[in-house]
Design an enzyme around this catalytic site. Structure first.
Site, mmCIF file in Angstrom:
data_model
loop_
_atom_site.group_PDB
_atom_site.id
_atom_site.type_symbol
_atom_site.label_atom_id
_atom_site.label_comp_id
_atom_site.label_asym_id
_atom_site.label_seq_id
_atom_site.Cartn_x
_atom_site.Cartn_y
_atom_site.Cartn_z
ATOM 1 N N GLU A 1 15.328 -14.166 67.591
ATOM 2 C CA GLU A 1 16.305 -13.796 66.490
ATOM 3 C C GLU A 1 15.396 -13.216 65.172
ATOM 4 O O GLU A 1 15.652 -12.423 64.174
ATOM 5 C CB GLU A 1 16.755 -14.586 66.081
ATOM 6 C CG GLU A 1 18.627 -14.342 67.035
ATOM 7 C CD GLU A 1 18.098 -15.350 68.495
ATOM 8 O OE1 GLU A 1 18.861 -15.385 68.968
ATOM 9 O OE2 GLU A 1 16.955 -15.289 68.665
ATOM 10 N N GLU B 1 20.725 -19.830 73.934
ATOM 11 C CA GLU B 1 21.281 -20.554 72.838
ATOM 12 C C GLU B 1 22.068 -21.268 73.951
ATOM 13 O O GLU B 1 22.397 -22.664 74.140
ATOM 14 C CB GLU B 1 22.114 -20.341 72.091
ATOM 15 C CG GLU B 1 21.239 -19.618 71.352
ATOM 16 C CD GLU B 1 21.743 -19.798 69.426
ATOM 17 O OE1 GLU B 1 21.777 -20.887 69.139
ATOM 18 O OE2 GLU B 1 21.895 -18.610 68.489
#
Length: 289
Positions: A150, A130
């Site tokens: 995730e 990210e």
């Protein structure tokens, strides 16, 4: 460069280790190698304060982030996540969010004023990925890998990377990363347009500043800080405006309305033109923007 030379001392850090490898450049090393540089909540707030200080310190013009050991950043420390969830279930909550407003590590949703370059020395998973998705430039070692795992853990990458990746690498490839959780190599990441350059790997005993990936990032940083600091700040703002707004004409209008007067009134524009006419290198001053 000594921290005593700054107008304000940098905020204390326990996770990020700072050095100043070139004039106007700060290098921040994520320093939790035993946990693949995964971050705690406290580390993220420390980094947010650090990059806020970086933007306010006029003598600094570019930052580089990299990781200690064999990882860039493995994301959030899931053990702390479990502890936080347990405390919340017991009604124990201090009111502080897991990550700051500027996103994971204070970087994944950072807008900021000055450029930050990622020197990805190893795996960039979860929150590490990210961060990469919001960098101004990215250099990666050949063995580096990138992933958003995730979904394999029952969580979602909600620190800003999903819409950013959709714009940078396109919906099909962003979907592949987010929905499969599989990793990609540095070569694939460059082919996809996610990173700028791939370097050779460093040896296991190589000092951080001797790593090819850090040296390449420093090459970019040195070129950036050799230019007008006013032009760098405003050019970056124009790129971000077009990336985030979606309308190139609206972004162009906003850039002109917001920055043109400040650019024209600054001394660096006049210095650049004068230096060109006199056939000499410009002598830039720290930006007041």
């Amino acid at each position: 460069m000594d921290v005593r030379e700054f107008k304000r001392r940098p905020p204390p850090q326990t996770y990020g280790v700072m050095s100043f490898p070139a004039p106007h450049v700060v290098l921040v090393v994520f320093n939790r190698p035993e946990a693949l540089n995964s971050m705690t909540r406290a580390a993220q707030y420390e980094l947010e304060s650090l990059f806020s200080w970086f933007d306010s310190e006029a003598s600094l013009r570019c930052a580089i982030v990299t990781g200690a050991g064999r990882a860039f950043c493995a994301g959030m420390d899931l053990k702390q996540w479990d502890i936080s969830n347990a405390r919340r279930a017991n009604g124990e909550h201090d009111g502080q969010l897991m990550m700051p407003r500027s996103g994971f590590g204070g970087l994944s949703r950072r807008h900021g004023k000055k450029p930050v370059i990622a020197a990805v020395n190893g795996l960039a998973f979860g929150g590490g990925m990210e961060i990469v998705a919001n960098m101004d430039l990215v250099v990666a070692a050949k063995s580096a890998r990138f992933a958003l795992p995730e979904a394999q853990r029952g969580v979602v990458a909600m620190a800003g990377s999903l819409p950013r990746l959709a714009r940078t690498i396109g919906r099909p490839r962003a979907t592949e990363l987010a929905l499969t959780g599989q990793s990609i190599t540095a070569t694939e990441a460059r082919e996809w347009g996610l990173i700028n350059a791939v370097t050779e790997d460093a040896t296991s005993d190589c000092a951080v500043l001797e790593r090819p990936v850090v040296k390449k990032a420093l090459e970019y940083a040195t070129k950036i800080v050799g230019n007008s600091p006013d032009s760098v700040v405003i050019s970056r703002a124009g790129i971000l405006a077009g990336w985030e707004d979606g309308s190139v004409e609206n972004a162009s209008r906003l850039l002109s309305e917001t920055w043109e007067s400040a650019l024209n009134e600054g001394t660096n524009l006049q210095e650049g033109v004068k230096a060109f006419a006199e056939k000499r290198a410009p002598r830039w001053v720290d930006s007041k923007l």
